[in-house]
Design a protein around this motif. Structure first.
Motif, short mmCIF file in Angstrom:
data_model
loop_
_atom_site.label_atom_id
_atom_site.label_comp_id
_atom_site.label_asym_id
_atom_site.label_seq_id
_atom_site.Cartn_x
_atom_site.Cartn_y
_atom_site.Cartn_z
N ASP A 1 42.46 30.21 53.69
CA ASP A 1 43.83 30.72 53.73
C ASP A 1 44.67 29.76 54.58
O ASP A 1 44.44 29.60 55.76
CB ASP A 1 43.83 32.12 54.36
N GLY A 2 45.64 29.10 53.97
CA GLY A 2 46.34 28.03 54.68
C GLY A 2 47.72 28.34 55.19
O GLY A 2 48.37 27.48 55.77
N ASP A 3 48.21 29.56 55.02
CA ASP A 3 49.60 29.86 55.37
C ASP A 3 49.68 30.64 56.69
O ASP A 3 49.88 31.85 56.69
CB ASP A 3 50.24 30.66 54.23
N PHE A 4 49.50 29.92 57.81
CA PHE A 4 49.53 30.60 59.10
C PHE A 4 50.18 29.72 60.18
O PHE A 4 49.93 29.89 61.37
CB PHE A 4 48.11 31.00 59.53
N ASP A 5 51.00 28.77 59.76
CA ASP A 5 51.59 27.78 60.67
C ASP A 5 52.32 28.43 61.85
O ASP A 5 52.03 28.14 63.02
CB ASP A 5 52.59 26.88 59.92
N ARG A 6 53.27 29.29 61.55
CA ARG A 6 54.10 29.89 62.59
C ARG A 6 53.28 30.81 63.48
O ARG A 6 53.44 30.78 64.71
CB ARG A 6 55.26 30.67 61.95
N ALA A 7 52.39 31.59 62.89
CA ALA A 7 51.61 32.56 63.67
C ALA A 7 50.71 31.88 64.68
O ALA A 7 50.59 32.35 65.83
CB ALA A 7 50.79 33.44 62.72
N ILE A 8 50.06 30.79 64.31
CA ILE A 8 49.15 30.14 65.25
C ILE A 8 49.92 29.40 66.33
O ILE A 8 49.47 29.29 67.48
CB ILE A 8 48.15 29.21 64.52
N SER A 9 51.10 28.89 65.99
CA SER A 9 51.94 28.23 67.00
C SER A 9 52.38 29.23 68.06
O SER A 9 52.31 28.94 69.26
CB SER A 9 53.15 27.59 66.32
N LEU A 10 52.82 30.41 67.64
CA LEU A 10 53.25 31.44 68.58
C LEU A 10 52.07 31.94 69.42
O LEU A 10 52.20 32.17 70.62
CB LEU A 10 53.90 32.60 67.83
N ALA A 11 50.92 32.12 68.78
CA ALA A 11 49.74 32.60 69.50
C ALA A 11 49.31 31.62 70.57
O ALA A 11 48.93 32.01 71.69
CB ALA A 11 48.60 32.86 68.52
N ASN A 12 49.39 30.32 70.25
CA ASN A 12 48.92 29.31 71.21
C ASN A 12 49.91 29.09 72.36
O ASN A 12 49.55 28.51 73.38
CB ASN A 12 48.65 27.99 70.50
N ARG A 13 51.14 29.52 72.20
CA ARG A 13 52.09 29.45 73.31
C ARG A 13 51.76 30.49 74.37
O ARG A 13 51.93 30.26 75.57
CB ARG A 13 53.52 29.68 72.81
N LYS A 14 51.29 31.65 73.93
CA LYS A 14 50.97 32.74 74.85
C LYS A 14 49.53 32.65 75.35
O LYS A 14 49.25 32.98 76.51
CB LYS A 14 51.18 34.08 74.14
N TRP B 1 41.59 18.87 45.97
CA TRP B 1 42.10 20.11 46.56
C TRP B 1 41.48 20.36 47.92
O TRP B 1 42.17 20.71 48.87
CB TRP B 1 41.79 21.29 45.62
N TRP B 2 40.18 20.15 48.00
CA TRP B 2 39.49 20.37 49.29
C TRP B 2 40.02 19.39 50.35
O TRP B 2 40.30 19.78 51.48
CB TRP B 2 37.98 20.21 49.14
N GLY B 3 40.16 18.13 49.96
CA GLY B 3 40.65 17.13 50.91
C GLY B 3 42.06 17.44 51.39
O GLY B 3 42.36 17.30 52.59
N GLU B 4 42.92 17.85 50.47
CA GLU B 4 44.30 18.19 50.85
C GLU B 4 44.33 19.41 51.76
O GLU B 4 45.13 19.48 52.69
CB GLU B 4 45.13 18.46 49.58
N ASN B 5 43.45 20.39 51.49
CA ASN B 5 43.37 21.57 52.33
C ASN B 5 42.97 21.20 53.76
O ASN B 5 43.51 21.73 54.74
CB ASN B 5 42.36 22.57 51.76
N GLN B 6 42.02 20.26 53.89
CA GLN B 6 41.56 19.82 55.21
C GLN B 6 42.66 19.07 55.96
O GLN B 6 42.86 19.27 57.16
CB GLN B 6 40.33 18.94 55.09
N ILE B 7 43.37 18.21 55.25
CA ILE B 7 44.46 17.46 55.88
C ILE B 7 45.55 18.41 56.36
O ILE B 7 46.07 18.28 57.47
CB ILE B 7 45.03 16.42 54.89
N ASN B 8 45.89 19.39 55.53
CA ASN B 8 46.91 20.37 55.90
C ASN B 8 46.48 21.16 57.13
O ASN B 8 47.28 21.40 58.04
CB ASN B 8 47.18 21.31 54.73
N LEU B 9 45.20 21.58 57.16
CA LEU B 9 44.68 22.32 58.31
C LEU B 9 44.78 21.50 59.58
O LEU B 9 45.25 21.99 60.62
CB LEU B 9 43.22 22.73 58.05
N GLN B 10 44.38 20.25 59.51
CA GLN B 10 44.43 19.37 60.68
C GLN B 10 45.86 19.18 61.17
O GLN B 10 46.13 19.18 62.38
CB GLN B 10 43.78 18.03 60.36
#
Length: 288
Positions: free
Chosen positions: A186-199, A248-257
């Protein structure tokens, strides 16, 4: 799982992961994850090499020679395990499933936490919060967590990482260490993880199977999506299909990183045919 089989499995994991915590991770874990700050402990006479900024001038004036203040780390931490229990965790083609490796990794971190007198808690998630175990100390609590890691059966099979991060950020008020353990499909969590890591201090642990990185050339194959239950026939002899999946797998990994780097989240990716001990040690040393 029958009670006797469950207790046997819990004992096996306890022996292995507690040993790793005692023999390998104790120092690395302590160094990698700091306490909330430094608190005053005592004063002692100045020694060569002491920082002059720590001189206690009141005590120095009273005894007519220099004394320094000694501080010690305010150690106690809260550690949360955010464990993906969606359907894809049951996949495994090598020596073990993703679920088994996730269980061992989580148990090792849990024993490392209690050895350092930290609290440990768990949030099991799919596309909803499946179970919340509040953080506590002690071996009994850790063994309960291990039993749940082995035997817990989720109600749903899909994944929603944004949802669990938002819940975690809201539910845990004081700053803590959070290990987010998932295959991160599941790759759509950009904003949520940024906010979580601030706190909080969020660490991402990706567990995947080598077969997920590419399709084998074995002709017509029936596959099932573990999360949606959808079944379909796939012609793996089609080179273009195999290449598209590999890309697809490679792009998913790059996006995650990229997402994790942008959010300043420490991260390690572990395959089910790799030694997770080495991967965790490498991660802990990078943080020290």
């Amino acid at each position: 799982m029958e009670t006797t089989d469950l207790l046997k499995r819990v004992r096996q994991i306890e022996i292995k992961t507690r040993g790793l915590s005692n023999d390998i991770f104790a120092g690395e874990y302590h160094s990698a994850f700091k306490g909330r700050g430094m608190t005053f402990s005592e004063v002692r006479e100045y020694q060569y090499g002491d920082d002059i900024r720590n001189i206690d001038w009141n005590v120095t004036a009273r005894f007519n020679h220099p004394f320094v203040k000694i501080f010690e780390e305010e150690r106690e931490l809260t550690v949360m395990l955010l464990v993906d229990v969606s359907g894809s965790r049951d996949f495994g083609t090598m020596s073990q499933t993703k679920k088994n490796m996730i269980t061992e990794i989580a148990a090792t971190i849990a024993f490392s936490a209690i050895q350092n007198k930290d609290k440990i808690g768990v949030i099991f998630f799919s596309d909803k919060i499946e179970k919340f175990i509040p953080p506590q100390k002690g071996k009994k609590h850790t063994l309960y967590i291990i039993r749940e890691l082995i035997n817990f059966e989720p109600e749903n099979s899909n994944t929603d990482i944004s949802m669990v991060l938002e819940y975690f950020t809201s539910a845990i008020k004081r700053r803590c260490i959070a290990f987010l353990i998932s295959d991160f499909i599941d790759g759509d969590f950009d904003r949520a993880i940024s906010l979580a890591n601030r706190k909080h201090d969020v660490v991402a642990l990706q567990v995947y199977d080598p077969r997920e990185t590419e399709l084998p050339n074995i002709g017509l194959m029936k596959v099932k999506d573990a999360e949606t239950g959808e079944r379909l026939w796939v012609d793996t002899s089609d080179r273009r299909l195999r290449m598209a999946y590999h890309n697809w797998w490679g792009e998913n990994q790059i996006n995650l990183q990229q997402v994790l780097a942008k959010s300043h989240v420490d991260y390690v990716s572990i395959s089910t045919d790799q030694d997770y001990v080495k991967a965790l040690m490498r991660l802990f040393k990078q943080r020290s």
